[in-house]
Design a protein around this motif. Structure first.
Motif, PDB file in Angstrom:
ATOM      1  N   SER A  44      34.423 -29.042 -54.911  1.00 41.40           N
ATOM      2  CA  SER A  44      33.711 -28.525 -53.584  1.00 41.40           C
ATOM      3  C   SER A  44      33.809 -29.229 -52.631  1.00 41.40           C
ATOM      4  CB  SER A  44      32.274 -28.125 -54.047  1.00 41.40           C
ATOM      5  OG  SER A  44      31.910 -29.518 -54.261  1.00 41.40           O
ATOM      6  N   SER A  52      32.690 -21.858 -53.587  1.00 39.51           N
ATOM      7  CA  SER A  52      31.450 -21.684 -53.869  1.00 39.51           C
ATOM      8  C   SER A  52      30.725 -22.430 -55.218  1.00 39.51           C
ATOM      9  CB  SER A  52      30.907 -20.219 -53.743  1.00 39.51           C
ATOM     10  OG  SER A  52      31.134 -19.657 -54.968  1.00 39.51           O
ATOM     11  N   TYR A  53      29.665 -22.769 -54.816  1.00 40.36           N
ATOM     12  CA  TYR A  53      29.184 -23.648 -55.907  1.00 40.36           C
ATOM     13  C   TYR A  53      27.617 -23.674 -56.157  1.00 40.36           C
ATOM     14  CZ  TYR A  53      28.726 -28.878 -57.623  1.00 40.36           C
ATOM     15  OH  TYR A  53      28.276 -29.970 -58.506  1.00 40.36           O
ATOM     16  N   THR A 109      25.093 -17.501 -55.016  1.00 43.14           N
ATOM     17  CA  THR A 109      26.683 -18.030 -55.250  1.00 43.14           C
ATOM     18  C   THR A 109      27.848 -17.009 -54.798  1.00 43.14           C
ATOM     19  OG1 THR A 109      25.767 -19.411 -56.999  1.00 43.14           O
ATOM     20  CG2 THR A 109      28.262 -19.427 -56.759  1.00 43.14           C
ATOM     21  N   PHE A 110      27.496 -15.826 -55.492  1.00 43.60           N
ATOM     22  CA  PHE A 110      28.603 -14.688 -55.135  1.00 43.60           C
ATOM     23  C   PHE A 110      28.579 -14.248 -53.551  1.00 43.60           C
ATOM     24  CE2 PHE A 110      28.053 -13.004 -59.909  1.00 43.60           C
ATOM     25  CZ  PHE A 110      28.513 -14.087 -60.313  1.00 43.60           C
ATOM     26  N   SER A 156      33.518 -16.253 -51.784  1.00 41.59           N
ATOM     27  CA  SER A 156      34.816 -17.187 -52.089  1.00 41.59           C
ATOM     28  C   SER A 156      35.521 -16.486 -53.444  1.00 41.59           C
ATOM     29  CB  SER A 156      34.238 -18.698 -52.439  1.00 41.59           C
ATOM     30  OG  SER A 156      35.145 -19.197 -53.154  1.00 41.59           O
ATOM     31  N   SER A 165      34.338 -19.672 -57.905  1.00 43.04           N
ATOM     32  CA  SER A 165      32.932 -20.102 -58.098  1.00 43.04           C
ATOM     33  C   SER A 165      33.041 -21.251 -59.203  1.00 43.04           C
ATOM     34  CB  SER A 165      31.989 -18.873 -58.634  1.00 43.04           C
ATOM     35  OG  SER A 165      31.609 -18.448 -57.251  1.00 43.04           O
ATOM     36  N   LEU A 174      30.278 -22.913 -61.526  1.00 40.45           N
ATOM     37  CA  LEU A 174      28.963 -22.902 -61.991  1.00 40.45           C
ATOM     38  C   LEU A 174      28.651 -24.251 -63.161  1.00 40.45           C
ATOM     39  CD1 LEU A 174      29.533 -19.062 -62.844  1.00 40.45           C
ATOM     40  CD2 LEU A 174      28.580 -20.090 -60.798  1.00 40.45           C
ATOM     41  N   CYS A 193      36.186 -18.158 -62.165  1.00 40.87           N
ATOM     42  CA  CYS A 193      34.844 -19.113 -62.288  1.00 40.87           C
ATOM     43  C   CYS A 193      35.457 -20.368 -62.775  1.00 40.87           C
ATOM     44  CB  CYS A 193      33.899 -18.508 -63.049  1.00 40.87           C
ATOM     45  SG  CYS A 193      33.160 -17.262 -62.106  1.00 40.87           S
TER      46      CYS A 193
END
Ligand SMILES: Nc1ncnc2c1ncn2[C@@H]1O[C@H](COP(=O)(O)OP(=O)(O)OP(=O)(O)O)[C@@H](O)[C@H]1O
Ligand SMILES: [Mg+2]
Length: 245
Positions: A49, A74-75, A143-144, A148, A151, A153, A183
């Motif tokens: 990230s 995104s994280y 996050t969504f 991006s 992701s 997660l 993801c």
């Protein structure tokens, strides 16, 4: 290939935590990252990230070097999922507001999405007024909204009872099938990794390395019947074998 790392290594206080991490993530792929506590999974996400810089190695997005760059991937972090003093709508709207969208417009966008995430009517509540599952769905929705294509997660379904977890898994797979997103998902839970992932990396050792890679052939979205199938059991045996059980 969408995302790729080349020989990523990271030390803290002179101790090597992860070494020579070479992972790939393809378009629309869910990749599971499975490993024991302390092996370096969250550290790897902090590198991907851009929150941390590696000691050596590179992170490439579509072939371009993004090492150390934040705001691209995104994280959803393992802790501090939601800000306790902010209402749910403000928490979820955060990435939109950070992008420069006006608060009112951001709230409208959030309100539209709440029903799909089973969060209708929670907009004026604070995180501690929601159930654990609702908080995790709110964190996922936030996050969504980073919008991006990738992701990260970090244990998004941890500390939930089995029934709620299964419901969230099904919901997650149906949402993911509707949006174009790839993801990487950290988990300690072998069944969760198999049920959700297209491919699984096992991280082990000290320093942590990616020691095995397992492909889960089943198409997505999947139903709970998959968890009792022969294919599922075969993959589970393979993973247990990789983990030396
Ligand atoms: N900022 C830091 N400074 C010093 N040491 C750190 C830092 N972050 C992580 N570590 C150490 O690196 C190792 C790996 O930590 P990390 O959080 O990546 O593990 P993890 O695999 O995510 O574990 P868990 O499954 O418990 O979340 C641990 O020994 C931890 O103490
Ligand atoms: Mg962690």
């Amino acid at each position: 290939m969408l995302l790729e790392t080349q020989n990523l290594s990271k030390s803290f206080d002179g101790v090597k935590i992860i070494e020579d991490i070479n992972l790939t993530l393809n378009n629309n792929e869910i990749v599971g990252l499975l490993g024991v506590s302390g092996v370096g999974k969250s550290t790897l996400f902090n590198l991907l990230s851009g929150l941390l810089l590696p000691d050596s190695g590179k992170i490439l997005l579509n072939g371009q070097d993004i090492t150390g760059k934040t705001g691209i991937i995104s994280y959803m972090q393992q802790k501090d999922l939601l800000l306790p003093h902010k209402k749910i709508a403000d928490n979820i709207a955060l990435p939109l507001v950070l992008k420069g969208i006006k608060r009112k417009k951001a709230h409208e966008m959030v309100l539209k999405k709440l029903p799909e995430f089973g969060l209708e009517g929670t907009e004026h509540k604070y995180p501690d007024q929601l159930s654990g599952g609702m908080r995790q769905r709110a964190a996922l929705l936030r996050t969504f909204f980073f919008n991006s294509r990738i992701s990260l997660l970090d244990e998004p379904f941890s500390s939930l009872d089995t029934i709620t977890k299964t419901q969230l898994h099904l919901w997650f797979l149906s949402i993911i099938s509707k949006i174009n997103m790839s993801c990487i998902l950290i988990t300690h839970d072998i069944d969760e990794a198999i049920f959700l992932s297209d491919r699984i990396y096992i991280m082990s050792g000290s320093p942590g390395r990616l020691t095995s890679e397992i492909t889960v052939g089943a198409s997505r979205p999947r139903d709970t019947g998959f968890t009792t199938s022969e294919e599922f059991m075969r993959i589970k045996k393979e993973i247990l074998c990789c983990l030396h059980f």
